[in-house]
Design a protein around this motif. Structure first.
Motif, PDB file in Angstrom:
ATOM      1  N   ALA A   1       1.007  -1.222   0.108  1.00 11.12           N
ATOM      2  CA  ALA A   1       0.117  -0.046   0.129  1.00 11.12           C
ATOM      3  C   ALA A   1       0.759   1.306  -0.101  1.00 11.12           C
ATOM      4  O   ALA A   1       2.030   1.165   0.364  1.00 11.12           O
ATOM      5  N   PRO A   2       0.265   2.473  -0.566  1.00 13.77           N
ATOM      6  CA  PRO A   2       1.186   3.560  -0.674  1.00 13.77           C
ATOM      7  C   PRO A   2       1.862   3.891   0.571  1.00 13.77           C
ATOM      8  O   PRO A   2       2.817   4.470   0.778  1.00 13.77           O
ATOM      9  N   ASP A   3       0.949   3.831   1.671  1.00 12.86           N
ATOM     10  CA  ASP A   3       1.461   4.418   3.074  1.00 12.86           C
ATOM     11  C   ASP A   3       2.353   3.395   3.741  1.00 12.86           C
ATOM     12  O   ASP A   3       2.508   3.550   5.038  1.00 12.86           O
ATOM     13  N   TRP A   4       2.566   2.197   3.274  1.00  5.26           N
ATOM     14  CA  TRP A   4       3.331   1.342   4.055  1.00  5.26           C
ATOM     15  C   TRP A   4       4.687   1.529   4.025  1.00  5.26           C
ATOM     16  O   TRP A   4       5.505   1.933   3.157  1.00  5.26           O
ATOM     17  N   THR A   5       5.349   1.377   5.338  1.00  3.22           N
ATOM     18  CA  THR A   5       6.855   1.501   5.412  1.00  3.22           C
ATOM     19  C   THR A   5       7.205   0.344   6.383  1.00  3.22           C
ATOM     20  O   THR A   5       6.446   0.147   7.502  1.00  3.22           O
ATOM     21  N   PRO A   6       8.452   0.006   6.180  1.00  6.13           N
ATOM     22  CA  PRO A   6       8.937  -1.051   7.301  1.00  6.13           C
ATOM     23  C   PRO A   6       8.997  -0.356   8.682  1.00  6.13           C
ATOM     24  O   PRO A   6       8.639  -1.030   9.646  1.00  6.13           O
TER      25      PRO A   6
END
Length: 337
Positions: A176-181
């Motif tokens: 998803a575009p707002d996903w970050t690790p």
């Protein structure tokens, strides 16, 4: 049923009706009158002791006996035509050739829209059918003329199989575009530890099953991070756009689908890579119509192959135990197969 009593000219009528689903249309294709075509069908029914075609409101439909016989006869007639005509020039504008290709669901999404549009524009009377064949059975299907060519992550080594590499590319991750690790992460390259923190989604199509993603995750001891194993790639964008999962997909697929879904694309550490090949059998190598369609596939999809050093780096493998710091891929690391 005595084969010697069968007029072989009738088999052309069988194939024409099977193709057109109409006695009248088949007669026009063969330059026969409607009564002559109907008489030929009656003789075929008598010989095979089967109706062969049943009349419905939507036209003729073949019986199970017909479905067993007609495709095999059509393949033999094409083979005989290629043998007799030799290397006569193929005219795509007027040809009624029927081609059978084997592609996975991913192959359909990647290649079929462009290929179908080109065929409709350049060879408007031809037909293309995608036949589902397992990767391990592709070579036998090509030899038996059940299919004419195949496109996919394939490398059969059986005698008589010929192949060209169309392009080479690695896998990538989509989220998803707002996903970050992690909140502090910058850029679009994942480290092994960041990949290890993700919930993973992978696809394993049976038609062209490729082990490199699974192997990479096992080497990195991340196979336990797989939350969902899908049979096809089609649902993966919807899943990642509505979840916090990370899906691993081929680069071309990600590039083609990103505009529709708006997901984020990430570069993977030790990304597995693969060759996409066009393969066919030597028994069709000189068939003019198949030479033409193979050339079309090349024109539409072939890309320059990366130099060996760059290719090896793209497909480098992870070590048995992944260190805390990311190890740069080594040129001597073998590319996954």
């Amino acid at each position: 049923m005595n084969f010697r009593q069968l007029d072989l000219n009738l088999l052309r009528v069988l194939v024409a009706i099977h193709q057109t689903r109409s006695v009248t249309a088949a007669g026009k294709m063969l330059a026969l009158s409607q009564p002559a075509t109907s008489n030929a069908l009656a003789r075929l029914r008598y010989f095979f002791e089967d109706e062969l075609f049943l009349r419905t409101p939507h036209g003729l439909i073949p019986t199970s006996v017909c479905e067993q016989v007609a495709p095999a006869v059509a393949a033999e007639l094409r083979s005989l035509e290629a043998l007799v005509t030799g290397r006569e020039e193929f005219d795509p504008r007027h040809s009624h050739a029927e081609w059978r290709v084997s592609m996975s669901d991913l192959g359909e999404m990647t290649f079929l829209p462009t290929l179908a549009a080109a065929l409709h524009a350049e060879a408007p009377h031809t037909q293309l059918t995608n036949v589902s064949v397992l990767a391990d059975d592709v070579a036998a299907a090509l030899e038996a003329r059940e299919i004419d060519f195949s496109i996919g992550i394939l490398h059969p080594k059986q005698r008589g199989i010929q192949a060209d590499v169309l392009f080479h590319e690695p896998y990538v991750a989509i989220t998803a575009p707002d996903w970050t690790p992690f909140p502090e992460h910058k850029g679009k390259i994942l480290t092994p530890s960041e990949l290890a923190s993700a919930s993973l989604l992978v696809a394993s199509p049976t038609a062209t099953f490729h082990d490199s993603v699974r192997d990479m995750l096992m080497r990195m001891k991340l196979d336990h991070r797989i939350v969902v194993r899908a049979l096809h790639f089609g649902a993966l964008p919807e899943v990642v756009m509505n979840s916090r999962m990370l899906a691993i997909v081929p680069t071309t697929y990600a590039r083609n689908a990103q505009g529709r879904y708006g997901f984020k694309v990430w570069t993977l550490p030790y990304a597995p890579s693969y060759d996409v090949r066009l393969i066919w059998h030597a028994n069709t190598a000189r068939d003019p119509s198949l030479q033409w369609v193979r050339a079309l596939v090349h024109r539409l999809f072939a890309q320059p192959i990366p130099r060996k050093g760059k290719r090896a780096a793209a497909g480098s493998e992870a070590p048995e135990n992944v260190p805390r710091r990311r190890r740069a891929p080594r040129a001597e690391d073998p590319a996954p197969t």
